[in-house]
Design a protein around this motif. Structure first.
Motif, PDB file in Angstrom:
ATOM      1  N   GLN A   1       0.817  -1.222   0.034  1.00 39.15           N
ATOM      2  CA  GLN A   1      -0.028  -0.004   0.058  1.00 39.15           C
ATOM      3  C   GLN A   1       0.778   1.311  -0.235  1.00 39.15           C
ATOM      4  O   GLN A   1       1.945   1.326   0.648  1.00 39.15           O
ATOM      5  CB  GLN A   1      -1.067   0.017   1.158  1.00 39.15           C
TER       6      GLN A   1
ATOM      7  N   HIS B   1       5.430   4.834   1.055  1.00 41.13           N
ATOM      8  CA  HIS B   1       4.570   3.556   1.443  1.00 41.13           C
ATOM      9  C   HIS B   1       3.898   3.774   2.541  1.00 41.13           C
ATOM     10  O   HIS B   1       4.060   4.879   3.334  1.00 41.13           O
ATOM     11  CB  HIS B   1       5.618   2.245   1.817  1.00 41.13           C
ATOM     12  N   ILE B   2       2.895   2.898   2.902  1.00 41.55           N
ATOM     13  CA  ILE B   2       1.999   2.950   4.141  1.00 41.55           C
ATOM     14  C   ILE B   2       2.560   2.227   5.123  1.00 41.55           C
ATOM     15  O   ILE B   2       2.885   0.827   4.931  1.00 41.55           O
ATOM     16  CB  ILE B   2       0.576   2.805   3.776  1.00 41.55           C
TER      17      ILE B   2
ATOM     18  N   ASP C   1       2.695  -0.384   8.697  1.00 40.92           N
ATOM     19  CA  ASP C   1       1.536  -1.256   9.248  1.00 40.92           C
ATOM     20  C   ASP C   1       0.348  -0.466  10.096  1.00 40.92           C
ATOM     21  O   ASP C   1      -0.683  -0.748   9.911  1.00 40.92           O
ATOM     22  CB  ASP C   1       2.228  -2.238   9.985  1.00 40.92           C
TER      23      ASP C   1
ATOM     24  N   SER D   1      -2.252   1.357   7.950  1.00 38.71           N
ATOM     25  CA  SER D   1      -3.074   0.609   6.762  1.00 38.71           C
ATOM     26  C   SER D   1      -4.629   0.933   6.945  1.00 38.71           C
ATOM     27  O   SER D   1      -5.403   0.889   6.055  1.00 38.71           O
ATOM     28  CB  SER D   1      -2.749  -0.848   6.912  1.00 38.71           C
ATOM     29  N   SER D   2      -5.128   1.105   8.114  1.00 43.99           N
ATOM     30  CA  SER D   2      -6.450   1.293   8.078  1.00 43.99           C
ATOM     31  C   SER D   2      -6.861   2.685   8.253  1.00 43.99           C
ATOM     32  O   SER D   2      -7.989   3.229   8.066  1.00 43.99           O
ATOM     33  CB  SER D   2      -7.262   0.867   9.683  1.00 43.99           C
TER      34      SER D   2
ATOM     35  N   PRO E   1      -5.029   5.530   5.548  1.00 44.41           N
ATOM     36  CA  PRO E   1      -4.140   5.926   4.863  1.00 44.41           C
ATOM     37  C   PRO E   1      -3.568   7.124   4.750  1.00 44.41           C
ATOM     38  O   PRO E   1      -2.411   7.740   4.459  1.00 44.41           O
ATOM     39  CB  PRO E   1      -4.606   5.544   3.240  1.00 44.41           C
TER      40      PRO E   1
END
Length: 210
Positions: A11, A44-45, A47, A50-51, A53
């Motif tokens: 992501q 990059h995203i 961890d 991730s919910s 962005p």
């Protein structure tokens, strides 16, 4: 229960910043993910992001430009792009925002060189990743004039040479720009049969599937 095989999901975020009818792009030096090319501000995203962005987008702004959330206005998620590769699925969240007049933008950062381009400028000669090419082009000509969020899907090239797929993508971009009748922009797996009539018919049905 047996393990389910599947590609890794990567992501990423990208922000297209505007100011005075210009768009800010970064000439990012090549990395393990993309070749040297022009992109929005992002990366990059992590961890923990991730919910949400947008938190990754804020972090990248701070890291690359030293820009904080209070220096931008109108931040919105405008495109979600997926690209299928043999070993991973890439998902990029494209945001847009306006940058305050008093926000100072450096000429370069650790990732590369920064430059402003006129919103109506022809950027087709700039090397860009495939999803960035479609997103920037569509945003310049269509997306900035409405409030829709759009979805872009890039299918695996199925053995089509990269050079041929790139040529097909450039032709398809123009069709997206000219018609822009749908919130779904699905890039064809190959250039076979990609005629103006098929594009017209696909847009009229709202899904571009080949």
């Amino acid at each position: 229960m047996s393990d389910v095989a599947g590609p890794r999901v990567r992501q990423m975020t990208s922000i297209l910043l505007e100011r005075d009818a210009q768009i800010l792009l970064l000439r990012r030096e090549g990395s393990r993910v993309i070749d040297t090319s022009w992109v929005g501000i992002g990366g990059h995203i992590e961890d923990a992001e991730s919910s949400a962005p947008v938190q990754g987008a804020f972090r990248e702004l701070r890291e690359e430009l030293a820009i904080t959330p209070d220096q931008i206005v109108g931040l919105r998620l405008r495109y979600v792009a997926t690209r299928e590769l043999p070993d991973e699925l890439r998902v990029t969240y494209y945001f847009t925002a306006e940058l305050h007049d008093d926000a100072v933008v450096p000429e370069h950062c650790e990732e590369g060189v920064l430059a402003w381009f006129g919103m109506d400028a022809d950027l087709t000669a700039l090397p860009m990743p495939m999803t960035a090419r479609i997103t920037v082009d569509h945003w310049q000509r269509v997306g900035r004039f409405d409030d829709a969020m759009r979805f872009i899907a890039f299918a695996l090239s199925a053995g089509v040479p990269r050079s041929r797929l790139a040529r097909c993508t450039r032709r398809h971009d123009q069709a997206v720009v000219e018609h822009a009748l749908t919130r779904f922009i699905v890039v064809p797996r190959s250039s076979r049969g990609l005629t103006a009539k098929r594009l017209d018919d696909a847009f009229k049905s709202q899904f571009l599937l080949f």
